[in-house]
Design a protein around this motif. Structure first.
Motif, mmCIF file in Angstrom:
data_model
loop_
_atom_site.group_PDB
_atom_site.id
_atom_site.type_symbol
_atom_site.label_atom_id
_atom_site.label_comp_id
_atom_site.label_asym_id
_atom_site.label_seq_id
_atom_site.Cartn_x
_atom_site.Cartn_y
_atom_site.Cartn_z
ATOM 1 N N PHE A 9 0.841 -1.198 0.000
ATOM 2 C CA PHE A 9 0.000 0.000 0.000
ATOM 3 C C PHE A 9 0.877 1.250 0.000
ATOM 4 O O PHE A 9 0.690 2.157 -0.813
ATOM 5 C CB PHE A 9 -0.913 0.023 1.237
ATOM 6 N N TRP A 10 1.840 1.302 0.910
ATOM 7 C CA TRP A 10 2.720 2.468 0.999
ATOM 8 C C TRP A 10 3.625 2.563 -0.227
ATOM 9 O O TRP A 10 3.832 3.655 -0.784
ATOM 10 C CB TRP A 10 3.569 2.406 2.265
ATOM 11 N N ASN A 11 4.174 1.461 -0.649
ATOM 12 C CA ASN A 11 5.094 1.487 -1.787
ATOM 13 C C ASN A 11 4.402 1.927 -3.074
ATOM 14 O O ASN A 11 5.056 2.454 -3.974
ATOM 15 C CB ASN A 11 5.735 0.108 -1.974
ATOM 16 N N CYS A 12 3.111 1.727 -3.148
ATOM 17 C CA CYS A 12 2.343 2.231 -4.280
ATOM 18 C C CYS A 12 2.042 3.718 -4.110
ATOM 19 O O CYS A 12 2.331 4.529 -4.999
ATOM 20 C CB CYS A 12 1.042 1.443 -4.413
ATOM 21 N N LEU A 13 1.472 4.098 -2.974
ATOM 22 C CA LEU A 13 1.018 5.470 -2.760
ATOM 23 C C LEU A 13 2.169 6.457 -2.630
ATOM 24 O O LEU A 13 1.999 7.660 -2.885
ATOM 25 C CB LEU A 13 0.135 5.533 -1.509
ATOM 26 N N ASN A 14 3.326 5.969 -2.241
ATOM 27 C CA ASN A 14 4.507 6.827 -2.144
ATOM 28 C C ASN A 14 5.449 6.599 -3.316
ATOM 29 O O ASN A 14 6.567 7.110 -3.329
ATOM 30 C CB ASN A 14 5.251 6.565 -0.826
ATOM 31 N N GLY A 15 4.998 5.815 -4.305
ATOM 32 C CA GLY A 15 5.821 5.484 -5.462
ATOM 33 C C GLY A 15 5.099 5.795 -6.755
ATOM 34 O O GLY A 15 4.799 6.952 -7.042
ATOM 35 N N PRO A 16 4.780 4.768 -7.566
ATOM 36 C CA PRO A 16 4.190 5.011 -8.881
ATOM 37 C C PRO A 16 2.885 5.802 -8.863
ATOM 38 O O PRO A 16 2.589 6.517 -9.822
ATOM 39 C CB PRO A 16 3.967 3.587 -9.424
ATOM 40 N N HIS A 17 2.093 5.691 -7.787
ATOM 41 C CA HIS A 17 0.822 6.405 -7.731
ATOM 42 C C HIS A 17 0.867 7.612 -6.803
ATOM 43 O O HIS A 17 -0.183 8.108 -6.382
ATOM 44 C CB HIS A 17 -0.292 5.450 -7.310
ATOM 45 N N ARG A 18 2.045 8.105 -6.542
ATOM 46 C CA ARG A 18 2.178 9.275 -5.665
ATOM 47 C C ARG A 18 1.387 10.464 -6.211
ATOM 48 O O ARG A 18 0.800 11.245 -5.451
ATOM 49 C CB ARG A 18 3.662 9.628 -5.514
ATOM 50 N N HIS A 19 1.375 10.613 -7.542
ATOM 51 C CA HIS A 19 0.664 11.747 -8.144
ATOM 52 C C HIS A 19 -0.850 11.604 -8.049
ATOM 53 O O HIS A 19 -1.588 12.568 -8.305
ATOM 54 C CB HIS A 19 1.073 11.891 -9.618
ATOM 55 N N LEU A 20 -1.332 10.424 -7.656
ATOM 56 C CA LEU A 20 -2.764 10.178 -7.491
ATOM 57 C C LEU A 20 -3.154 10.139 -6.012
ATOM 58 O O LEU A 20 -4.295 9.817 -5.688
ATOM 59 C CB LEU A 20 -3.150 8.848 -8.149
ATOM 60 N N ALA A 21 -2.200 10.450 -5.150
ATOM 61 C CA ALA A 21 -2.405 10.346 -3.705
ATOM 62 C C ALA A 21 -2.245 11.711 -3.043
ATOM 63 O O ALA A 21 -1.704 12.654 -3.618
ATOM 64 C CB ALA A 21 -1.412 9.352 -3.107
ATOM 65 N N THR A 22 -2.728 11.789 -1.819
ATOM 66 C CA THR A 22 -2.510 12.955 -0.977
ATOM 67 C C THR A 22 -1.912 12.481 0.341
ATOM 68 O O THR A 22 -2.077 11.325 0.731
ATOM 69 C CB THR A 22 -3.822 13.714 -0.706
ATOM 70 N N GLY A 23 -1.231 13.386 1.046
ATOM 71 C CA GLY A 23 -0.646 13.020 2.325
ATOM 72 C C GLY A 23 0.740 13.598 2.501
ATOM 73 O O GLY A 23 1.120 14.589 1.856
ATOM 74 N N THR A 24 1.512 12.957 3.371
ATOM 75 C CA THR A 24 2.852 13.411 3.716
ATOM 76 C C THR A 24 3.785 12.210 3.700
ATOM 77 O O THR A 24 3.402 11.113 3.298
ATOM 78 C CB THR A 24 2.864 14.035 5.124
ATOM 79 N N ASP A 25 5.009 12.419 4.158
ATOM 80 C CA ASP A 25 5.952 11.308 4.217
ATOM 81 C C ASP A 25 5.658 10.365 5.384
ATOM 82 O O ASP A 25 6.362 9.382 5.585
ATOM 83 C CB ASP A 25 7.394 11.824 4.300
ATOM 84 N N ARG A 26 4.592 10.633 6.144
ATOM 85 C CA ARG A 26 4.195 9.764 7.268
ATOM 86 C C ARG A 26 2.887 9.019 7.018
ATOM 87 O O ARG A 26 2.596 8.050 7.724
ATOM 88 C CB ARG A 26 4.084 10.594 8.551
#
Length: 226
Positions: A9-26
């Motif tokens: 979940f994190w590796n996706c949202l903080n990786g390839p789909h980061r531009h489709l996500a919201t949030g911070t480095d936490r």
């Protein structure tokens, strides 16, 4: 060294789909409209305080691996376990098993949402079909089966949204759609993976026969900010 699937979940949202996500480095989540999934750098110790500014009261969000106490300002609305499976490396189908499947796009969003709400294949939003390729079977103008791609991390690509209308089950639609996606992912040098609820033994057994293997069994919780 941790494998990308261990915290996908994190590796996706903080990786390839980061531009489709919201949030911070936490803490990160898919932007509203996509599948309501959240991820944390350490899924066993999630930082819900960091996630809270990106949520609205009453919203239902999915997280995995965490089984600790509920923090103030949140409640758990559902809890279960699920299997994460990964393709075992064998060759995929030699020919397209679903050449008659229809690519799904914006014109199919309402029908895809209706089918997902009826069959409940997992977290699904009106923009989920934008996350990858989606295919379906249409009969008499109605979408009766679909499957597609959701999360991505490194070379991993998730098969998700697999469902068939109850009136059209037993015809092999879902399996053919999944095989089509496997074939296309392997041709792109991706490794297919997927999730299935532990209680869904029939689907789990089918995926094992198709060529997936269990990676892990993990807790999945639906959490709601108060």
């Amino acid at each position: 060294m941790a494998h990308p699937l261990d915290n996908v979940f994190w590796n996706c949202l903080n990786g390839p789909h980061r531009h489709l996500a919201t949030g911070t480095d936490r803490a990160r989540r898919y932007a509203p409209g996509f599948s309501p999934i959240v991820g944390f750098p350490d899924p066993h110790a999630p930082d819900f305080a960091a996630l809270r500014p990106f949520c609205v009261p009453g919203e239902q969000l999915y997280c995995d691996a965490w089984s600790g106490p509920v923090p103030d300002g949140w409640r758990i609305t559902a809890e279960a376990t699920m299997f994460r499976l990964v393709w075992d490396g064998r060759a995929g189908p030699a020919h397209d098993p679903a050449p008659d499947a229809l690519p799904l796009g914006p014109a199919h969003v309402d029908q895809a949402m209706a089918l997902a709400q009826l069959t409940r294949p997992g977290p699904f939003g009106p923009r989920t079909i934008e996350l990858g390729e989606y295919f379906g079977y249409v009969e008499d103008g109605r979408l009766v089966a679909m499957a597609g791609e959701r999360m991505a991390a490194h070379s991993l690509r998730e098969i998700s949204g697999v469902c068939t209308h109850p009136d059209h089950q037993g015809r092999g639609y879902a399996q053919r759609l999944m095989q089509k996606l496997v074939m296309r992912q392997l041709a792109r040098a991706n490794t297919p993976f997927l999730h299935v609820m532990s209680a869904n033994r029939r689907a789990h057994d089918l995926y094992l026969r198709m060529g997936f293997r269990d990676w892990c069994e993990t807790v999945v919780r639906v959490v709601t900010p108060c």
